[in-house]
Design a protein around this motif. Structure first.
Motif, PDB file in Angstrom:
ATOM      1  N   PRO A  19      26.138  37.826  37.350  1.00 16.81           N
ATOM      2  CA  PRO A  19      26.981  37.663  38.547  1.00 16.81           C
ATOM      3  C   PRO A  19      28.450  37.481  38.163  1.00 16.81           C
ATOM      4  N   LEU A  20      29.341  38.090  38.965  1.00 15.89           N
ATOM      5  CA  LEU A  20      30.773  37.926  38.758  1.00 15.89           C
ATOM      6  C   LEU A  20      31.207  36.575  39.317  1.00 15.89           C
ATOM      7  N   GLU A  21      32.492  36.257  39.203  1.00 12.39           N
ATOM      8  CA  GLU A  21      32.991  34.952  39.646  1.00 12.39           C
ATOM      9  C   GLU A  21      32.758  34.717  41.132  1.00 12.39           C
ATOM     10  N   ASN A  22      32.792  35.781  41.941  1.00 14.04           N
ATOM     11  CA  ASN A  22      32.578  35.628  43.379  1.00 14.04           C
ATOM     12  C   ASN A  22      31.102  35.731  43.772  1.00 14.04           C
ATOM     13  N   GLY A  23      30.226  35.823  42.781  1.00 11.50           N
ATOM     14  CA  GLY A  23      28.797  35.901  43.053  1.00 11.50           C
ATOM     15  C   GLY A  23      28.254  37.310  43.172  1.00 11.50           C
ATOM     16  N   ASN A  24      29.120  38.312  43.274  1.00 12.84           N
ATOM     17  CA  ASN A  24      28.679  39.705  43.372  1.00 12.84           C
ATOM     18  C   ASN A  24      28.075  40.185  42.063  1.00 12.84           C
ATOM     19  N   ARG A  25      27.132  41.090  42.190  1.00 11.02           N
ATOM     20  CA  ARG A  25      26.620  41.801  41.019  1.00 11.02           C
ATOM     21  C   ARG A  25      26.829  43.298  41.152  1.00 11.02           C
ATOM     22  N   SER A  26      27.185  43.756  42.363  1.00 10.98           N
ATOM     23  CA  SER A  26      27.312  45.198  42.595  1.00 10.98           C
ATOM     24  C   SER A  26      28.575  45.510  43.378  1.00 10.98           C
ATOM     25  N   GLY A  27      29.035  46.749  43.223  1.00 10.62           N
ATOM     26  CA  GLY A  27      30.198  47.230  43.958  1.00 10.62           C
ATOM     27  C   GLY A  27      30.051  48.712  44.236  1.00 10.62           C
ATOM     28  N   ILE A  28      30.686  49.177  45.300  1.00  9.15           N
ATOM     29  CA  ILE A  28      30.629  50.583  45.706  1.00  9.15           C
ATOM     30  C   ILE A  28      32.043  51.057  46.011  1.00  9.15           C
ATOM     31  N   ASP A  29      32.308  52.308  45.686  1.00 10.51           N
ATOM     32  CA  ASP A  29      33.615  52.881  46.003  1.00 10.51           C
ATOM     33  C   ASP A  29      33.454  54.286  46.549  1.00 10.51           C
ATOM     34  N   VAL A  30      34.367  54.660  47.451  1.00  7.43           N
ATOM     35  CA  VAL A  30      34.441  56.012  48.002  1.00  7.43           C
ATOM     36  C   VAL A  30      35.897  56.436  48.014  1.00  7.43           C
ATOM     37  N   ALA A  90      37.037  56.436  40.874  1.00 11.32           N
ATOM     38  CA  ALA A  90      35.966  55.824  41.659  1.00 11.32           C
ATOM     39  C   ALA A  90      35.296  54.695  40.873  1.00 11.32           C
ATOM     40  N   SER A  91      35.106  54.889  39.573  1.00  8.99           N
ATOM     41  CA  SER A  91      34.462  53.860  38.748  1.00  8.99           C
ATOM     42  C   SER A  91      35.301  52.582  38.730  1.00  8.99           C
ATOM     43  N   TYR A  92      36.617  52.749  38.583  1.00  9.42           N
ATOM     44  CA  TYR A  92      37.493  51.572  38.544  1.00  9.42           C
ATOM     45  C   TYR A  92      37.471  50.826  39.878  1.00  9.42           C
ATOM     46  N   LEU A  93      37.550  51.563  40.981  1.00  9.90           N
ATOM     47  CA  LEU A  93      37.589  50.920  42.295  1.00  9.90           C
ATOM     48  C   LEU A  93      36.257  50.258  42.640  1.00  9.90           C
ATOM     49  N   ALA A  94      35.152  50.827  42.190  1.00  8.51           N
ATOM     50  CA  ALA A  94      33.845  50.199  42.435  1.00  8.51           C
ATOM     51  C   ALA A  94      33.787  48.837  41.738  1.00  8.51           C
ATOM     52  N   LYS A  95      34.270  48.790  40.504  1.00  2.00           N
ATOM     53  CA  LYS A  95      34.294  47.522  39.771  1.00  2.00           C
ATOM     54  C   LYS A  95      35.295  46.553  40.389  1.00  2.00           C
ATOM     55  N   TYR A  96      36.441  47.081  40.831  1.00  4.07           N
ATOM     56  CA  TYR A  96      37.468  46.249  41.471  1.00  4.07           C
ATOM     57  C   TYR A  96      36.934  45.669  42.774  1.00  4.07           C
TER      58      TYR A  96
END
Length: 347
Positions: free
Chosen positions: A138-149, A250-256
């Motif tokens: 988990p990241l600092e905000n609790g997320n484990r996943s991200g999506i970008d378009v 897209a990869s960078y924004l999904a992680k961001y």
């Protein structure tokens, strides 16, 4: 001649699709001495599923040869024409070891013909790049996943950007939702002709095979939604799979998005790293302060301090007679009206 090096290794991985569900991959390479004479060659098949993996397999084979022979690791350099592998090797050797645990420290450089960049869609189409990011921890905000378009026109202009998280804790399911989110944004924005790009080949094959073999139970709902979208004849669409390096934005924004938001957010204009990656995709060169443009109105003119204090004007109006009252200021007579003038008392 190789300045400071005794040996040079060239590697190459090949990958091509034979049909919708069949593909083949191979690896090859050679070793040259300081006079660029070929002293060893190797080639063979590999089980890689994309171009990057086949290039990594070629690197692994070369490292195996170097480790088991008389070559000096300190005087060896490797060249590759896969931009993703080169960038990874230059930025993080530790991350590259996730693919090659036995990797030894050897400098890896780009061949002169490396020219892998985002490609514009044909006229009348938009290109939608998507990515599903997933973190094992988990990241600092609790997320484990991200999506970008990211939706771009046939000229490369960014039309829409979305990033965030749908709070999905399954790696492959998150990739499925990245595909669906890309199609959904095309429908909402009324882009009936689009190309959907992602480097999630594993998810695509499961999606395509679902019509024959059926979907995994945990993915059945999302696969059904994707098949409905794909079957809509009101939209002309195509799905393509670039190397991960072609999908960097897209990869960078999904992680961001995973690191900053717990919902999907529309980003109005490029910023920071996004602006740099977009410039790279469009062959527009570096993004440096020297090249930044500012509006003329934003440039504040220099303030020049006066050599003396300007006179302070006080004016009073006699309401009964409606006459102006003149005051003496700094030994000068000031006439107060719509425009005041200063009269020298000596005149």
């Amino acid at each position: 001649m190789l300045d400071g090096f005794s040996f040079m290794g060239n590697i190459d991985g090949s990958f091509r699709s034979l049909s919708k569900d069949r593909y083949e991959a191979g690896l090859g390479g050679l070793i040259r001495d300081s006079k660029e004479k070929i002293i060893m060659q190797f080639s063979g098949p590999t089980l890689a599923c994309n171009a990057f993996e086949s290039e990594v397999a070629a690197l692994g084979k070369l490292v195996e040869i170097i480790s088991s022979s008389e070559f000096s690791k300190e005087n060896f350099m490797i060249f590759s024409n896969n931009a993703q592998l080169v960038n990874l090797a230059m930025s993080s050797q530790e991350e590259l070891k996730a693919y090659l645990p036995f990797l030894i420290k050897i400098p890896i450089y780009a061949m002169e013909n490396v020219n892998i960049r985002w490609k514009m869609p044909r006229k009348g189409f938009v290109k939608i790049n998507v990515c599903g990011y997933f973190s094992d921890q988990p990241l600092e905000n609790g997320n484990r996943s991200g999506i970008d378009v990211v939706i771009r026109s046939s000229r490369g202009s960014i039309l829409r950007m979305y990033a965030g998280s749908l709070q999905i804790d399954d790696r492959r399911l998150n990739k499925f939702y990245a595909f669906l989110e890309g199609m959904k944004r095309a429908y909402y924005a009324d882009f009936p002709r689009f190309i959907l790009e992602a480097h999630h080949v594993d998810v695509y094959w499961e999606w395509r095979h679902s019509t024959i073999e059926g979907a995994i139970l945990e993915h059945a709902y999302i696969v059904h939604q994707l098949n409905q979208c794909r079957g809509d004849r009101n939209f002309l669409k195509d799905v393509r799979f670039p190397d991960a390096v072609d999908n960097d934005l897209a990869s960078y924004l999904a992680k961001y998005g995973a690191a900053h938001w717990t919902i999907m957010v529309r980003i109005k204009k490029p910023f920071g790293r996004v602006h740099k990656l977009w410039n790279h995709d469009m062959r527009l060169g570096p993004v440096l302060p020297l090249f930044e443009i500012v509006n003329e109105d934003d440039l504040v003119p220099e303030v020049v301090e006066p050599e003396f204090d300007p006179p302070m004007v006080e004016a009073m109006i006699d309401e009964e007679d409606a006459e102006e009252v003149v005051h003496m200021v700094n030994d000068q007579e000031v006439v107060v009206g719509m425009e005041y003038q200063i009269v020298d008392m000596a005149v």
